[in-house]
Design a protein around this motif. Structure first.
Motif, PDB file in Angstrom:
ATOM      1  N   GLU A  62       0.889  -1.779  -0.021  1.00  0.00           N
ATOM      2  CA  GLU A  62       0.140  -0.193  -0.083  1.00  0.00           C
ATOM      3  C   GLU A  62       0.947   1.785   0.001  1.00  0.00           C
ATOM      4  O   GLU A  62       0.277   2.101  -0.874  1.00  0.00           O
ATOM      5  N   MET A  63       2.023   1.410   0.849  1.00  0.00           N
ATOM      6  CA  MET A  63       3.096   2.357   0.590  1.00  0.00           C
ATOM      7  C   MET A  63       3.436   2.371  -0.555  1.00  0.00           C
ATOM      8  O   MET A  63       3.679   3.861  -0.726  1.00  0.00           O
ATOM      9  N   LEU A  64       3.865   1.176  -0.688  1.00  0.00           N
ATOM     10  CA  LEU A  64       4.945   1.347  -2.776  1.00  0.00           C
ATOM     11  C   LEU A  64       3.823   1.512  -3.412  1.00  0.00           C
ATOM     12  O   LEU A  64       4.070   2.821  -4.105  1.00  0.00           O
ATOM     13  N   LEU A  65       2.369   1.835  -3.935  1.00  0.00           N
ATOM     14  CA  LEU A  65       1.154   2.097  -4.314  1.00  0.00           C
ATOM     15  C   LEU A  65       1.249   3.889  -4.192  1.00  0.00           C
ATOM     16  O   LEU A  65       1.202   3.977  -5.018  1.00  0.00           O
ATOM     17  N   ALA A  66       1.216   4.244  -2.881  1.00  0.00           N
ATOM     18  CA  ALA A  66       1.130   5.572  -2.732  1.00  0.00           C
ATOM     19  C   ALA A  66       2.240   6.559  -3.246  1.00  0.00           C
ATOM     20  O   ALA A  66       2.087   7.473  -4.048  1.00  0.00           O
ATOM     21  N   VAL A  67       3.667   5.969  -3.065  1.00  0.00           N
ATOM     22  CA  VAL A  67       4.401   6.605  -3.510  1.00  0.00           C
ATOM     23  C   VAL A  67       4.391   6.644  -5.120  1.00  0.00           C
ATOM     24  O   VAL A  67       5.099   7.289  -5.353  1.00  0.00           O
ATOM     25  N   ALA A  68       4.302   4.842  -5.826  1.00  0.00           N
ATOM     26  CA  ALA A  68       4.363   5.261  -7.230  1.00  0.00           C
ATOM     27  C   ALA A  68       3.318   6.336  -7.837  1.00  0.00           C
ATOM     28  O   ALA A  68       3.400   7.078  -8.791  1.00  0.00           O
ATOM     29  N   GLU A  69       2.128   6.165  -6.698  1.00  0.00           N
ATOM     30  CA  GLU A  69       1.359   7.790  -6.998  1.00  0.00           C
ATOM     31  C   GLU A  69       1.440   8.690  -7.512  1.00  0.00           C
ATOM     32  O   GLU A  69       1.818   9.818  -8.827  1.00  0.00           O
ATOM     33  N   GLY A  70       2.109   8.963  -6.088  1.00  0.00           N
ATOM     34  CA  GLY A  70       2.401  10.055  -6.388  1.00  0.00           C
ATOM     35  C   GLY A  70       3.677  10.791  -7.128  1.00  0.00           C
ATOM     36  O   GLY A  70       3.535  11.780  -7.887  1.00  0.00           O
ATOM     37  N   TRP A  71       4.880   9.502  -7.266  1.00  0.00           N
ATOM     38  CA  TRP A  71       5.954  10.150  -8.603  1.00  0.00           C
ATOM     39  C   TRP A  71       5.108  10.629 -10.115  1.00  0.00           C
ATOM     40  O   TRP A  71       5.879  11.049  -9.829  1.00  0.00           O
ATOM     41  N   GLY A  72       4.232   8.719 -10.276  1.00  0.00           N
ATOM     42  CA  GLY A  72       3.494   9.756 -11.421  1.00  0.00           C
ATOM     43  C   GLY A  72       2.652  10.573 -11.141  1.00  0.00           C
ATOM     44  O   GLY A  72       2.711  11.483 -12.609  1.00  0.00           O
ATOM     45  N   SER A  73       1.909  10.805 -10.316  1.00  0.00           N
ATOM     46  CA  SER A  73       1.266  12.285 -10.457  1.00  0.00           C
ATOM     47  C   SER A  73       2.249  13.502 -10.510  1.00  0.00           C
ATOM     48  O   SER A  73       2.376  14.549 -11.637  1.00  0.00           O
ATOM     49  N   ALA A  74       3.253  13.572 -10.035  1.00  0.00           N
ATOM     50  CA  ALA A  74       3.996  14.724 -10.120  1.00  0.00           C
ATOM     51  C   ALA A  74       5.322  14.356 -11.514  1.00  0.00           C
ATOM     52  O   ALA A  74       5.133  16.071 -11.634  1.00  0.00           O
ATOM     53  N   MET A  75       5.657  13.410 -11.871  1.00  0.00           N
ATOM     54  CA  MET A  75       6.202  13.377 -13.386  1.00  0.00           C
ATOM     55  C   MET A  75       4.659  13.978 -14.483  1.00  0.00           C
ATOM     56  O   MET A  75       5.432  14.397 -15.513  1.00  0.00           O
ATOM     57  N   GLU A  76       4.117  13.813 -14.523  1.00  0.00           N
ATOM     58  CA  GLU A  76       2.734  13.988 -15.100  1.00  0.00           C
ATOM     59  C   GLU A  76       2.445  15.718 -15.163  1.00  0.00           C
ATOM     60  O   GLU A  76       2.575  16.416 -16.068  1.00  0.00           O
ATOM     61  N   ALA A  77       2.881  16.278 -14.155  1.00  0.00           N
ATOM     62  CA  ALA A  77       2.395  17.309 -13.665  1.00  0.00           C
ATOM     63  C   ALA A  77       3.703  18.560 -14.250  1.00  0.00           C
ATOM     64  O   ALA A  77       3.991  19.580 -15.092  1.00  0.00           O
ATOM     65  N   LEU A  78       4.758  17.662 -14.000  1.00  0.00           N
ATOM     66  CA  LEU A  78       6.146  18.556 -15.448  1.00  0.00           C
ATOM     67  C   LEU A  78       5.904  18.465 -16.380  1.00  0.00           C
ATOM     68  O   LEU A  78       6.900  18.543 -17.171  1.00  0.00           O
ATOM     69  N   ALA A  79       5.384  17.653 -17.082  1.00  0.00           N
ATOM     70  CA  ALA A  79       5.071  16.614 -18.054  1.00  0.00           C
ATOM     71  C   ALA A  79       6.099  16.291 -18.914  1.00  0.00           C
ATOM     72  O   ALA A  79       6.598  15.646 -20.100  1.00  0.00           O
ATOM     73  N   ILE A  80       7.141  14.531 -18.151  1.00  0.00           N
ATOM     74  CA  ILE A  80       7.712  14.427 -18.114  1.00  0.00           C
ATOM     75  C   ILE A  80       7.349  13.053 -19.046  1.00  0.00           C
ATOM     76  O   ILE A  80       8.218  13.532 -20.465  1.00  0.00           O
ATOM     77  N   PRO A  81       6.497  12.158 -19.255  1.00  0.00           N
ATOM     78  CA  PRO A  81       6.179  11.551 -20.259  1.00  0.00           C
ATOM     79  C   PRO A  81       5.601  11.960 -21.535  1.00  0.00           C
ATOM     80  O   PRO A  81       6.361  11.589 -22.514  1.00  0.00           O
ATOM     81  N   GLN A  82       5.392  13.017 -21.785  1.00  0.00           N
ATOM     82  CA  GLN A  82       4.763  14.257 -22.904  1.00  0.00           C
ATOM     83  C   GLN A  82       6.085  14.186 -23.762  1.00  0.00           C
ATOM     84  O   GLN A  82       6.213  13.569 -24.826  1.00  0.00           O
ATOM     85  N   ALA A  83       6.982  14.729 -22.797  1.00  0.00           N
ATOM     86  CA  ALA A  83       8.594  15.315 -23.706  1.00  0.00           C
ATOM     87  C   ALA A  83       8.897  14.429 -23.832  1.00  0.00           C
ATOM     88  O   ALA A  83       9.483  14.576 -25.435  1.00  0.00           O
ATOM     89  N   LEU A  84       8.915  13.058 -22.824  1.00  0.00           N
ATOM     90  CA  LEU A  84       9.501  12.068 -23.673  1.00  0.00           C
ATOM     91  C   LEU A  84       8.543  10.915 -25.037  1.00  0.00           C
ATOM     92  O   LEU A  84       9.928  10.490 -26.298  1.00  0.00           O
ATOM     93  N   GLU A  85       7.721  11.643 -24.913  1.00  0.00           N
ATOM     94  CA  GLU A  85       7.085  10.572 -25.800  1.00  0.00           C
ATOM     95  C   GLU A  85       7.284  11.498 -27.513  1.00  0.00           C
ATOM     96  O   GLU A  85       8.278  11.554 -28.353  1.00  0.00           O
ATOM     97  N   GLU A  86       7.617  12.653 -27.598  1.00  0.00           N
ATOM     98  CA  GLU A  86       8.229  13.477 -28.203  1.00  0.00           C
ATOM     99  C   GLU A  86       9.204  14.038 -28.705  1.00  0.00           C
ATOM    100  O   GLU A  86      10.096  12.808 -29.151  1.00  0.00           O
TER     101      GLU A  86
END
Length: 95
Positions: A62-86
């Motif tokens: 549960e803790m691991l999932l919460a950390v991973a969700e937070g990390w994923g949300s932070a990377m989405e907010a920074l638009a990292i996945p979109q930049a890597l796709e581009e």
């Protein structure tokens, strides 16, 4: 085969692994470089980290999932996945 530790061996032109003149990186700088590389890898693979956390069923899941969700949300907010796709589309890299 050259054996620079023998007295009759001709001197080497540059620094080698047997002399104090060999360029080395201090452990602190090497650790910092490795930490930076690991951070960049984690930033680029946030979606895969989240998928792995969803599939993990063990102690602390549960803790691991919460950390991973937070990390994923932070990377989405920074638009990292979109930049890597581009970047991947410009470099024609397929996953």
């Amino acid at each position: 085969m050259r054996q620079p530790w023998l007295p009759e061996s001709p001197p080497l032109k540059g620094a080698d692994d047997f002399s104090a003149a060999t360029a080395t990186m201090p452990a602190r700088r090497a650790a910092l470089a490795l930490a930076l590389v690991m951070l960049l890898l984690a930033m680029g693979r946030s979606a895969q980290i989240l998928d792995a956390a969803f599939g993990y069923e063990g102690p602390g899941s549960e803790m691991l999932l919460a950390v991973a969700e937070g990390w994923g949300s932070a990377m989405e907010a920074l638009a990292i996945p979109q930049a890597l796709e581009e970047l991947a589309s410009h470099l024609r890299i397929s996953e």
